[in-house]
Write a protein that holds these residues in place. Structure first.
Motif, PDB file in Angstrom:
ATOM      1  N   TRP A 275      -1.597   0.819 -16.579  1.00 38.49           N
ATOM      2  CA  TRP A 275      -2.990   0.535 -16.226  1.00 38.49           C
ATOM      3  C   TRP A 275      -3.166   0.267 -14.730  1.00 38.49           C
ATOM      4  O   TRP A 275      -4.300   0.141 -14.255  1.00 38.49           O
ATOM      5  N   GLY A 276      -2.058   0.248 -13.993  1.00 35.53           N
ATOM      6  CA  GLY A 276      -2.119  -0.092 -12.571  1.00 35.53           C
ATOM      7  C   GLY A 276      -2.451   1.059 -11.651  1.00 35.53           C
ATOM      8  O   GLY A 276      -2.530   0.876 -10.427  1.00 35.53           O
ATOM      9  N   GLY A 277      -2.618   2.251 -12.198  1.00 30.78           N
ATOM     10  CA  GLY A 277      -3.058   3.375 -11.384  1.00 30.78           C
ATOM     11  C   GLY A 277      -1.968   4.053 -10.584  1.00 30.78           C
ATOM     12  O   GLY A 277      -2.263   4.796  -9.638  1.00 30.78           O
ATOM     13  N   VAL A 278      -0.683   3.827 -10.937  1.00 36.04           N
ATOM     14  CA  VAL A 278       0.389   4.425 -10.142  1.00 36.04           C
ATOM     15  C   VAL A 278       1.376   5.231 -10.978  1.00 36.04           C
ATOM     16  O   VAL A 278       2.290   5.849 -10.434  1.00 36.04           O
ATOM     17  N   ALA A 279       1.210   5.256 -12.282  1.00 33.16           N
ATOM     18  CA  ALA A 279       2.200   5.906 -13.143  1.00 33.16           C
ATOM     19  C   ALA A 279       2.355   7.386 -12.834  1.00 33.16           C
ATOM     20  O   ALA A 279       3.441   7.952 -12.982  1.00 33.16           O
ATOM     21  N   ASP A 280       1.276   8.037 -12.398  1.00 32.67           N
ATOM     22  CA  ASP A 280       1.324   9.473 -12.171  1.00 32.67           C
ATOM     23  C   ASP A 280       1.809   9.859 -10.776  1.00 32.67           C
ATOM     24  O   ASP A 280       1.994  11.042 -10.498  1.00 32.67           O
ATOM     25  N   LYS A 281       2.030   8.863  -9.885  1.00 29.65           N
ATOM     26  CA  LYS A 281       2.420   9.222  -8.522  1.00 29.65           C
ATOM     27  C   LYS A 281       3.622   8.451  -7.982  1.00 29.65           C
ATOM     28  O   LYS A 281       4.243   8.875  -7.006  1.00 29.65           O
TER      29      LYS A 281
ATOM     30  N   ASP B  73       0.834  -1.206   0.000  1.00 21.14           N
ATOM     31  CA  ASP B  73       0.000   0.000   0.000  1.00 21.14           C
ATOM     32  C   ASP B  73       0.868   1.256   0.000  1.00 21.14           C
ATOM     33  O   ASP B  73       0.698   2.148  -0.833  1.00 21.14           O
ATOM     34  N   TRP B  74       1.798   1.330   0.941  1.00 25.90           N
ATOM     35  CA  TRP B  74       2.635   2.508   1.066  1.00 25.90           C
ATOM     36  C   TRP B  74       3.519   2.698  -0.166  1.00 25.90           C
ATOM     37  O   TRP B  74       3.668   3.820  -0.666  1.00 25.90           O
ATOM     38  N   LEU B  75       4.118   1.623  -0.671  1.00 27.06           N
ATOM     39  CA  LEU B  75       5.005   1.743  -1.820  1.00 27.06           C
ATOM     40  C   LEU B  75       4.271   2.207  -3.071  1.00 27.06           C
ATOM     41  O   LEU B  75       4.853   2.873  -3.940  1.00 27.06           O
ATOM     42  N   MET B  76       2.983   1.871  -3.187  1.00 28.12           N
ATOM     43  CA  MET B  76       2.199   2.237  -4.361  1.00 28.12           C
ATOM     44  C   MET B  76       1.329   3.473  -4.128  1.00 28.12           C
ATOM     45  O   MET B  76       0.524   3.835  -4.981  1.00 28.12           O
ATOM     46  N   SER B  77       1.497   4.131  -2.992  1.00 27.32           N
ATOM     47  CA  SER B  77       0.620   5.253  -2.646  1.00 27.32           C
ATOM     48  C   SER B  77       1.116   6.600  -3.148  1.00 27.32           C
ATOM     49  O   SER B  77       0.342   7.559  -3.248  1.00 27.32           O
ATOM     50  N   GLY B  78       2.404   6.710  -3.416  1.00 29.32           N
ATOM     51  CA  GLY B  78       2.980   7.995  -3.785  1.00 29.32           C
ATOM     52  C   GLY B  78       3.350   8.869  -2.597  1.00 29.32           C
ATOM     53  O   GLY B  78       3.889   9.969  -2.770  1.00 29.32           O
ATOM     54  N   LYS B  79       3.071   8.403  -1.381  1.00 30.56           N
ATOM     55  CA  LYS B  79       3.328   9.233  -0.192  1.00 30.56           C
ATOM     56  C   LYS B  79       4.824   9.466   0.039  1.00 30.56           C
ATOM     57  O   LYS B  79       5.213  10.529   0.515  1.00 30.56           O
TER      58      LYS B  79
ATOM     59  N   TRP C 229       5.433  -2.424 -11.157  1.00 32.86           N
ATOM     60  CA  TRP C 229       5.654  -1.013 -11.460  1.00 32.86           C
ATOM     61  C   TRP C 229       6.247  -0.830 -12.855  1.00 32.86           C
ATOM     62  O   TRP C 229       5.847   0.073 -13.600  1.00 32.86           O
ATOM     63  N   GLU C 230       7.163  -1.696 -13.250  1.00 37.26           N
ATOM     64  CA  GLU C 230       7.821  -1.576 -14.544  1.00 37.26           C
ATOM     65  C   GLU C 230       6.890  -1.947 -15.693  1.00 37.26           C
ATOM     66  O   GLU C 230       6.850  -1.267 -16.723  1.00 37.26           O
TER      67      GLU C 230
END
Length: 420
Positions: free
Chosen positions: A324-330, A282-288, A318-319
């Motif tokens: 489409w995974g919802g994390v590219a922008d953060k 969660d934290w790694l994919m959150s952008g925080k 991530w790579e």
């Protein structure tokens, strides 16, 4: 033969003088007077207090703990119970199991007189730390639960906030006060139901030298927003600005991992790391971590052996799937890089993790003893550490056992906590 002797000599040197331990995960059983001594008089009858009463029934199945308090005069074992609003929570042998053989540790109610004094008394705790080769220790709470869920779940928010502040005052002024001589390291609670109030409490305690705050591994399990929202940003900004570490203990989401409603406790005990695993992703994919570059998080009692694969998998996702995974922008860096800069795993008994230390990172590992819980390595934490870290170089052992904790928690070079 000469090389073998040299290697054996180096191994012995690494552990024959194991550095004094700084445990980042021990526990305190709060004395009965913590809140009664600090709350306004109008709250003494509804605030946390201890009563002695019989047990009617108690179960711990599917990760759920369900005790039922009997009435005065009822049959059943007698124990000390925390009473707070409608909550009835007994002290149990699992709260304080050190000093008993493994076969004697059962799910049963107890009184203060039946527990080891080091559970709640500072001089006795320091003596037990001496026995266990421990110099300093961070202690998570018992009655408030691991991140203050008890107060979050209560009806009266005004009283809940007073209880959080009272606990923090007791922790700083008494538990970690002058008689602790810097050997007990404070861990603050926050009012989880209000991120602005949480931020204020972080800053209030940081001003007096507190560098760690308890938080939930999976807030949605408590009915709270996830770390993917901006709800927590005021709290995280306060931690980022003050260098306050976000400490998450297994069970801090009020739900221990399990597989079914009728699974025995042994199932959950085997997979206690699972919530930590989910939380870290969660934290790694959150952008925080990119928004708050000084933010640090640690996972108490989560062990470390599972970390290498999760980092490998997170990097692949991530790579290959970030579009489409919802994390590219953060999330703009591989999760493994974010882990290296922001996340710490804590262990007390993880030989597998130590054999794969290169895949985790020497700087991201902390040691703990879990006193006074049933999993604790007390009074043999030194022997356990020597056995498991015998293959590591002395400087690596020093970092794991105390050096990393000193840097993360802002301790003195000697490994002690110093109030401001």
């Amino acid at each position: 033969m000469e090389n073998a002797l040299e290697n054996a000599s180096q191994t012995a040197k690494a552990t024959e003088n194991l550095p004094l331990i700084i445990s980042v995960d021990d526990h305190t059983v709060e004395p009965a007077t913590v809140w009664q001594d600090r709350l306004p008089k109008k709250y003494l009858d509804t605030g946390p207090r201890v009563v002695r009463a019989p047990l009617k029934e108690m179960t711990f199945l599917g990760g759920r703990f369900k005790p039922v308090m009997g009435e005065p005069g009822d049959d059943g074992p007698i124990g000390d119970w925390w009473v707070y609003e409608d909550l009835r929570r007994p002290l149990t042998r699992l709260d304080t199991a050190v000093g008993f053989s493994r076969d004697e540790i059962k799910l049963e109610v107890i009184t203060y007189e039946q527990m080891r004094p080091g559970s709640y008394d500072v001089p006795s705790r320091l003596a037990d730390m001496d026995v266990n080769h421990v110099q300093s220790a961070v202690c998570f709470p018992t009655f408030p639960r691991f991140c203050g869920q008890t107060f979050t779940e209560a009806a009266d928010r005004e009283l809940g906030l007073l209880c959080v502040r009272a606990y923090n005052d007791w922790t700083v002024e008494e538990w970690c006060g002058p008689q602790a001589r810097g050997r007990l390291i404070p861990l603050a609670l926050i009012p989880l139901w209000d991120a602005e109030l949480a931020a204020a409490e972080v800053r209030r305690n940081a001003a007096r030298g507190v560098r760690a705050v308890a938080f939930s591994e999976i807030p949605p399990h408590l009915g709270l927003p996830s770390v993917h929202t901006d709800y927590w940003d005021p709290f995280l900004a306060a931690c980022d600005e003050t260098g306050t570490v976000v400490a998450m203990h297994i069970g801090s989401s009020s739900r221990m991992p399990s597989t079914s409603a009728d699974a025995p406790p042994a199932v959950g005990s085997t997979i206690t790391f699972a919530n930590c695993c989910f939380s870290m992703v969660d934290w790694l994919m959150s952008g925080k971590f990119e928004r708050f570059p000084n933010l640090k998080v640690m996972y108490a009692e989560g062990q470390i052996g599972w970390i290498p694969y999760i980092l490998e998998r997170a990097d692949v996702v991530w790579e290959e799937n970030r579009g489409w995974g919802g994390v590219a922008d953060k999330v703009h860096r591989p999760p493994s890089e974010l882990f290296a800069d922001h996340v710490y795993g804590c262990f007390f008994d993880d030989a597998f993790g130590l054999r794969n230390l290169d895949s985790i990172g020497v700087g991201n590992v902390l040691y703990e003893t879990d006193y006074p819980h049933s999993d604790s390595t007390w009074p043999k934490s030194r022997e356990v550490g020597e056995a498991q870290m015998g293959h590591l170089a002395p400087d690596v052992v020093e970092r794991i056992v105390r050096g990393n904790a000193i840097g993360l928690l802002g301790l003195t070079p000697d490994g002690l906590w110093s109030p401001r």
